[in-house]
Design an enzyme around this catalytic site. Structure first.
Site, PDB file in Angstrom:
ATOM      1  N   SER A 130      25.139 -21.761  27.851  1.00  0.00           N
ATOM      2  CA  SER A 130      26.291 -21.762  28.752  1.00  0.00           C
ATOM      3  C   SER A 130      26.206 -23.007  29.616  1.00  0.00           C
ATOM      4  CB  SER A 130      26.250 -20.522  29.654  1.00  0.00           C
ATOM      5  OG  SER A 130      27.220 -20.630  30.671  1.00  0.00           O
ATOM      6  N   TYR A 144      22.043 -15.246  39.159  1.00  0.00           N
ATOM      7  CA  TYR A 144      20.858 -16.118  39.197  1.00  0.00           C
ATOM      8  C   TYR A 144      20.039 -15.980  37.905  1.00  0.00           C
ATOM      9  CZ  TYR A 144      20.554 -17.977  43.996  1.00  0.00           C
ATOM     10  OH  TYR A 144      20.738 -18.686  45.145  1.00  0.00           O
TER      11      TYR A 144
END
Ligand SMILES: NC(=O)c1ccc[n+]([C@@H]2O[C@H](COP(=O)([O-])OP(=O)(O)OC[C@H]3O[C@@H](n4cnc5c(N)ncnc54)[C@H](OP(=O)(O)O)[C@@H]3O)[C@@H](O)[C@H]2O)c1
Length: 224
Positions: A130, A144
């Site tokens: 990503s 996170y």
């Protein structure tokens, strides 16, 4: 016709990849986590196996089932996210769960299927990463654990690319773009049926010159 293995082939981006690859006449081996999904994915023309990507024993069982089957392209697609979006919500369980599927599994699956990939003609490993794994754009806040897991997956890509270069492998991290899937949500801008056509067009043209690259689904490079 080539043989592709796609993990997480029952919904979202993985399902779009399976559909598109089958429509292009390739041999598709899809994995699903839940055996109740096997029949639906098999209807698309894929050979389907159960794989719980976060479990080493399941990866070993898949490799045993596929022993002797050449695979041209491995697409490590299965992935998860979590709700740890701001400091204060970080927790060990989220990091462990997300890293097991997004980072550890692609590395171990590539390792387990290396004999199959060595027997294939393309020798490609496409890790569905990503842009959120880009340290250069770390302000693009999401989970996170997710961001970190994709940054670490990019390191797996870079290491495998270096270690397997002499054998003619091409190992790449792809960002599939922001897609309307369960993970991407309804506000996403891309239809995976369209973006995955683009990604596969780019993948089909990849050569060893792209080994170790980090690319958008449309082929442009991403800053690490
Ligand atoms: N959607 C986006 O906008 C976007 C953007 C950038 C990157 N990505 C990446 O693209 C990939 C696919 O995302 P998506 O949007 O299609 O997600 P999704 O709709 O949530 O689908 C995730 C797929 O991964 C499978 N999966 C999850 N954990 C697994 C495990 N432990 N073992 C085996 N299979 C597992 C799921 O199986 P079940 O159905 O059994 O849960 C499902 O098939 C992921 O790697 C994701 O990080 C997505």
């Amino acid at each position: 016709m080539q043989t592709y293995l796609v993990t997480g082939g029952n919904r979202g981006i993985g399902l779009a990849l399976v559909r598109e690859l089958a429509s292009r006449g390739h041999k598709v081996i899809a994995t699903v986590r839940d055996s109740s999904k096997v029949a639906d994915v098999a209807k698309l023309g894929a050979t389907v196996h159960v794989l719980e990507a976060d479990k080493p024993e399941s990866i070993a069982a898949l490799a045993k089932t596929l022993a002797g089957v050449p695979i041209d392209v491995l697409i490590n697609n299965a992935g998860v996210s979590d709700e740890d979006r701001v400091v204060g919500t970080l927790n060990m369980e989220a990091f462990e769960r997300v890293f097991r599927t997004n980072t550890f599994a692609p590395a171990l699956i590539a390792q387990a299927l290396l004999p199959n990939l060595r027997a294939g003609t393309r020798k490609q490993v496409l890790n569905i990463s990503s842009q959120l794994g880009s340290i250069a754009s770390a302000n693009a806040g999401f989970s996170y654990a997710y961001n970190a897991s994709k940054a670490a997956l990019n390191m797996i890509t870079a290491r495998l690319a270096k270690d397997l270069a002499k054998e003619g492998f091409t190992v790449v991290s792809f960002c599939p773009g922001w897609n309307k899937t369960d993970m991407g949500g309804p506000d996403a801008v891309l239809d995976p049926a369209v973006s995955m056509k683009q990604l596969l067009d780019v993948a089909e043209k990849l050569t060893t010159a792209s080994n170790g690259a980090y690319l958008h689904y449309h082929g442009e490079p991403i800053a690490w």
